[in-house]
Design an enzyme around this catalytic site. Structure first.
Site, PDB file in Angstrom:
ATOM      1  N   ILE A  76       0.859  -1.197   0.000  1.00  0.00           N
ATOM      2  CA  ILE A  76       0.000   0.000   0.000  1.00  0.00           C
ATOM      3  C   ILE A  76       0.888   1.238   0.000  1.00  0.00           C
ATOM      4  O   ILE A  76       1.848   1.323   0.779  1.00  0.00           O
ATOM      5  CB  ILE A  76      -0.908   0.035   1.255  1.00  0.00           C
ATOM      6  CG1 ILE A  76      -1.606  -1.298   1.477  1.00  0.00           C
ATOM      7  CG2 ILE A  76      -1.934   1.175   1.148  1.00  0.00           C
ATOM      8  CD1 ILE A  76      -2.249  -1.435   2.855  1.00  0.00           C
ATOM      9  N   CYS A 124       0.853   5.684   3.332  1.00  0.00           N
ATOM     10  CA  CYS A 124       0.283   5.229   4.607  1.00  0.00           C
ATOM     11  C   CYS A 124       0.663   6.104   5.790  1.00  0.00           C
ATOM     12  O   CYS A 124       0.594   5.652   6.939  1.00  0.00           O
ATOM     13  CB  CYS A 124       0.705   3.785   4.874  1.00  0.00           C
ATOM     14  SG  CYS A 124      -0.004   2.629   3.682  1.00  0.00           S
ATOM     15  N   GLY A 159      -4.781   5.620   3.768  1.00  0.00           N
ATOM     16  CA  GLY A 159      -3.710   4.616   3.760  1.00  0.00           C
ATOM     17  C   GLY A 159      -3.579   3.932   5.113  1.00  0.00           C
ATOM     18  O   GLY A 159      -3.391   2.709   5.199  1.00  0.00           O
ATOM     19  N   TYR A 206      -6.200  18.402 -10.854  1.00  0.00           N
ATOM     20  CA  TYR A 206      -6.382  17.159 -10.094  1.00  0.00           C
ATOM     21  C   TYR A 206      -7.312  16.208 -10.840  1.00  0.00           C
ATOM     22  O   TYR A 206      -7.024  15.012 -10.972  1.00  0.00           O
ATOM     23  CB  TYR A 206      -6.942  17.512  -8.707  1.00  0.00           C
ATOM     24  CG  TYR A 206      -7.297  16.325  -7.826  1.00  0.00           C
ATOM     25  CD1 TYR A 206      -6.297  15.545  -7.254  1.00  0.00           C
ATOM     26  CD2 TYR A 206      -8.629  16.013  -7.557  1.00  0.00           C
ATOM     27  CE1 TYR A 206      -6.629  14.474  -6.430  1.00  0.00           C
ATOM     28  CE2 TYR A 206      -8.959  14.946  -6.738  1.00  0.00           C
ATOM     29  CZ  TYR A 206      -7.960  14.181  -6.175  1.00  0.00           C
ATOM     30  OH  TYR A 206      -8.285  13.121  -5.359  1.00  0.00           O
TER      31      TYR A 206
HETATM   32  P1  NAP Z   1      -4.082  12.298   2.948  1.00  0.00           P
HETATM   33  O1  NAP Z   1      -4.464  12.079   4.373  1.00  0.00           O
HETATM   34  O2  NAP Z   1      -3.542  13.613   2.544  1.00  0.00           O
HETATM   35  O3  NAP Z   1      -3.077  11.120   2.512  1.00  0.00           O
HETATM   36  C1  NAP Z   1      -2.380  11.174   1.299  1.00  0.00           C
HETATM   37  C2  NAP Z   1      -1.189  10.242   1.407  1.00  0.00           C
HETATM   38  O4  NAP Z   1      -0.463  10.299   0.166  1.00  0.00           O
HETATM   39  C3  NAP Z   1      -0.212  10.679   2.515  1.00  0.00           C
HETATM   40  O5  NAP Z   1       0.311   9.524   3.134  1.00  0.00           O
HETATM   41  C4  NAP Z   1       0.874  11.385   1.715  1.00  0.00           C
HETATM   42  O6  NAP Z   1       2.154  11.372   2.324  1.00  0.00           O
HETATM   43  C5  NAP Z   1       0.887  10.498   0.497  1.00  0.00           C
HETATM   44  N1  NAP Z   1       1.717  11.053  -0.563  1.00  0.00           N
HETATM   45  C6  NAP Z   1       1.652  12.277  -1.140  1.00  0.00           C
HETATM   46  N2  NAP Z   1       2.655  12.391  -2.037  1.00  0.00           N
HETATM   47  C7  NAP Z   1       3.348  11.229  -2.013  1.00  0.00           C
HETATM   48  C8  NAP Z   1       4.477  10.719  -2.695  1.00  0.00           C
HETATM   49  N3  NAP Z   1       5.152  11.452  -3.601  1.00  0.00           N
HETATM   50  N4  NAP Z   1       4.917   9.447  -2.422  1.00  0.00           N
HETATM   51  C9  NAP Z   1       4.277   8.687  -1.513  1.00  0.00           C
HETATM   52  N5  NAP Z   1       3.223   9.126  -0.805  1.00  0.00           N
HETATM   53  C10 NAP Z   1       2.758  10.376  -1.068  1.00  0.00           C
HETATM   54  O7  NAP Z   1      -5.357  12.082   1.998  1.00  0.00           O
HETATM   55  P2  NAP Z   1      -6.374  10.846   1.812  1.00  0.00           P
HETATM   56  O8  NAP Z   1      -7.728  11.424   1.788  1.00  0.00           O
HETATM   57  O9  NAP Z   1      -6.066   9.742   2.752  1.00  0.00           O
HETATM   58  O10 NAP Z   1      -5.995  10.429   0.309  1.00  0.00           O
HETATM   59  C11 NAP Z   1      -5.847   9.073  -0.093  1.00  0.00           C
HETATM   60  C12 NAP Z   1      -6.296   8.932  -1.537  1.00  0.00           C
HETATM   61  O11 NAP Z   1      -7.709   9.215  -1.625  1.00  0.00           O
HETATM   62  C13 NAP Z   1      -5.613   9.873  -2.525  1.00  0.00           C
HETATM   63  O12 NAP Z   1      -5.297   9.164  -3.712  1.00  0.00           O
HETATM   64  C14 NAP Z   1      -6.678  10.920  -2.814  1.00  0.00           C
HETATM   65  O13 NAP Z   1      -6.516  11.488  -4.103  1.00  0.00           O
HETATM   66  C15 NAP Z   1      -7.931  10.075  -2.729  1.00  0.00           C
HETATM   67  N6  NAP Z   1      -9.164  10.830  -2.464  1.00  0.00           N
HETATM   68  C16 NAP Z   1      -9.249  11.677  -1.402  1.00  0.00           C
HETATM   69  C17 NAP Z   1     -10.428  12.373  -1.182  1.00  0.00           C
HETATM   70  C18 NAP Z   1     -10.588  13.308  -0.012  1.00  0.00           C
HETATM   71  O14 NAP Z   1     -11.565  14.082   0.035  1.00  0.00           O
HETATM   72  N7  NAP Z   1      -9.698  13.267   0.975  1.00  0.00           N
HETATM   73  C19 NAP Z   1     -11.516  12.202  -2.049  1.00  0.00           C
HETATM   74  C20 NAP Z   1     -11.407  11.319  -3.123  1.00  0.00           C
HETATM   75  C21 NAP Z   1     -10.212  10.643  -3.319  1.00  0.00           C
HETATM   76  P3  NAP Z   1       2.762  12.658   3.106  1.00  0.00           P
HETATM   77  O15 NAP Z   1       2.165  12.606   4.480  1.00  0.00           O
HETATM   78  O16 NAP Z   1       4.234  12.406   3.107  1.00  0.00           O
HETATM   79  O17 NAP Z   1       2.356  13.873   2.336  1.00  0.00           O
END
Ligand code: NAP
Length: 285
Positions: free
Chosen positions: A7, A10, A15, A151
Site C-alpha cells: 500500500i 500510509c 492509507g 487534479y
Molecule cells: P491524505 O491524508 O492527505 O493522505 C495522502 C497520502 O499520500 C499521505 O500519506 C501522503 O504522504 C501520500 N503522498 C503524497 N505524495 C506522495 C508521494 N510522492 N509518495 C508517496 N506518498 C505520497 O489524503 P487521503 O484522503 O487519505 O488520500 C488518499 C487517496 O484518496 C488519494 O489518492 C486521494 O486522491 C484520494 N481521495 C481523497 C479524497 C478526499 O476528500 N480526501 C476524495 C477522493 C479521493 P505525506 O504525508 O508524506 O504527504
C-alpha cells in the site's frame, strides 16, 4: 486466502485505515510512505488495533524507492498479490492561476505515481498469472469539478489507465484492476492542498475570486452533509473489493458519490459491461 499487500501513502488518512483493516483481516501488509519520520499515526493505529505491519519507505515520485520496496517484499515473501495505489494529493487552482511546476507535480504524484508502482509489480503478477491492482481514484476522476481541473485531469487519467489495463491484462493474465472512487474523505487531504496553495502564492484576488468563494462556501455545507466519509468507511469498501471473486473495474464508495456519477456510470456501474465490449471489439474474444 491471505494476501501479500503493498500500500502506498500510509502516513495518514485512508492509507492508515486500509493498512490496519487489511492486517486485521489476516493479510500480510507492507504499508509504505515517502517519509518514515511520519509513521506515528500508522504505528498508533496499528497498536490500538493490535496488529503488526511491515513499514517501508516508498516515494511514488522516485522509481528507485519503488523498485527497492518491491524488491524487498519479493525477497521476503516471493510474491505481491495486491498493490493498492493510495498515495495522492489535491490541488485547487484555475488553469490560469496554476504554476506549471505545480501542474507537473500534481500529474506526477496522482498519475505517474500509479503507473510507476503498477509497472514495478507487473512482472511478478504476470508470472504468477494472478494479482490485483487497486487504485484510489475519486469521483473527480469521473466528474470534472470547479477549480479542480488539474487534479481531475490526473484522476481521469488514472481511470483511463486502469480501464485500458483491465481490457487485455485481466483476460490474458488473470490480473484484476479496480479503481475505487471516493467522494470526500475526512483526512489530511484538504489541509495539504491548502498548504500547497499557501506555498505557491496563496489565494489570488482576481476575476476568479467570486467563483472560488462560491465553491469554498459550498464546500462548507458539503462537509456537514453526506459527502464526506471517514477513512475507515472508505477502507471497508476497499476491503470488499480486495475480497471480491470477480472484482469490479470501478466502484464508488457512497450513495452521494453514486448519485453524482449516475449520468456517467448508470448503465454500467461496475464497468464490467464496457470491459466485455472492449475485449470483444479490440481482441475479438
Ligand atoms: P491524505 O491524508 O492527505 O493522505 C495522502 C497520502 O499520500 C499521505 O500519506 C501522503 O504522504 C501520500 N503522498 C503524497 N505524495 C506522495 C508521494 N510522492 N509518495 C508517496 N506518498 C505520497 O489524503 P487521503 O484522503 O487519505 O488520500 C488518499 C487517496 O484518496 C488519494 O489518492 C486521494 O486522491 C484520494 N481521495 C481523497 C479524497 C478526499 O476528500 N480526501 C476524495 C477522493 C479521493 P505525506 O504525508 O508524506 O504527504
Amino acid at each position: 486466502m491471505t494476501k501479500v499487500i503493498l500500500i502506498t501513502g500510509c502516513s495518514s488518512g485512508l492509507g492508515v485505515s486500509i493498512a490496519v483493516q487489511a492486517a486485521q483481516a489476516g493479510h500480510t501488509v507492507y504499508a509504505t510512505m515517502r517519509n518514515l519520520s511520519k509513521r506515528g499515526a500508522l504505528d498508533t493505529a496499528a497498536s490500538e488495533a493490535g496488529v503488526s505491519l511491515n513499514v517501508l519507505a516508498l516515494d511514488v515520485q522516485d522509481s528507485a524507492t519503488i523498485v527497492s520496496a518491491v524488491g524487498a517484499i519479493i525477497a521476503k515473501e516471493g510474491r505481491i498479490d495486491t498493490l493498492i495505489n493510495n498515495a495522492g494529493a489535491g490541488y485547487v487552482r484555475s488553469t490560469e492561476q496554476a504554476l506549471e511546476e505545480d501542474i507537473s507535480w500534481v500529474m506526477d504524484v496522482n498519475f505517474m505515481g500509479v503507473v510507476r508502482c503498477t509497472k514495478a509489480v507487473m512482472p511478478y503478477m504476470r508470472k504468477a498469472r494472478a494479482g490485483h491492482v487497486i487504485t484510489i481514484g475519486s469521483v473527480g476522476g469521473l466528474v470534472g469539478q470547479p477549480f479542480n481541473e488539474i487534479y481531475c485531469g490526473a484522476k481521469f487519467g488514472v481511470e483511463g489507465y486502469m480501464e485500458a489495463m483491465a481490457s487485455y491484462i485481466t483476460p490474458s493474465f488473470g490480473i484484476h484492476f479496480t479503481t475505487v472512487e471516493p467522494g470526500g474523505i475526512v483526512s489530511e487531504f484538504a489541509n495539504s492542498a491548502l498548504k500547497q496553495i499557501e506555498a505557491s502564492g496563496g489565494m489570488l484576488d482576481d476575476e476568479y475570486t467570486p467563483i472560488l468563494q462560491a465553491y469554498i462556501g459550498g464546500a462548507t455545507s458539503r462537509q456537514s452533509g453526506d459527502v464526506y466519509q471517514t477513512a475507515d468507511e472508505v477502507a471497508s469498501v476497499v476491503m470488499d473489493v480486495l475480497g471480491a471473486e470477480n472484482p469490479p473495474v470501478r466502484c464508488r464508495t457512497s450513495n452521494w458519490g453514486e448519485d453524482l456519477c449516475q449520468l456517467k456510470t448508470g448503465l454500467d456501474p461496475d464497468g464490467k459491461k464496457l470491459q466485455a465490449k472492449i475485449v470483444e471489439q479490440f481482441l475479438g474474444q
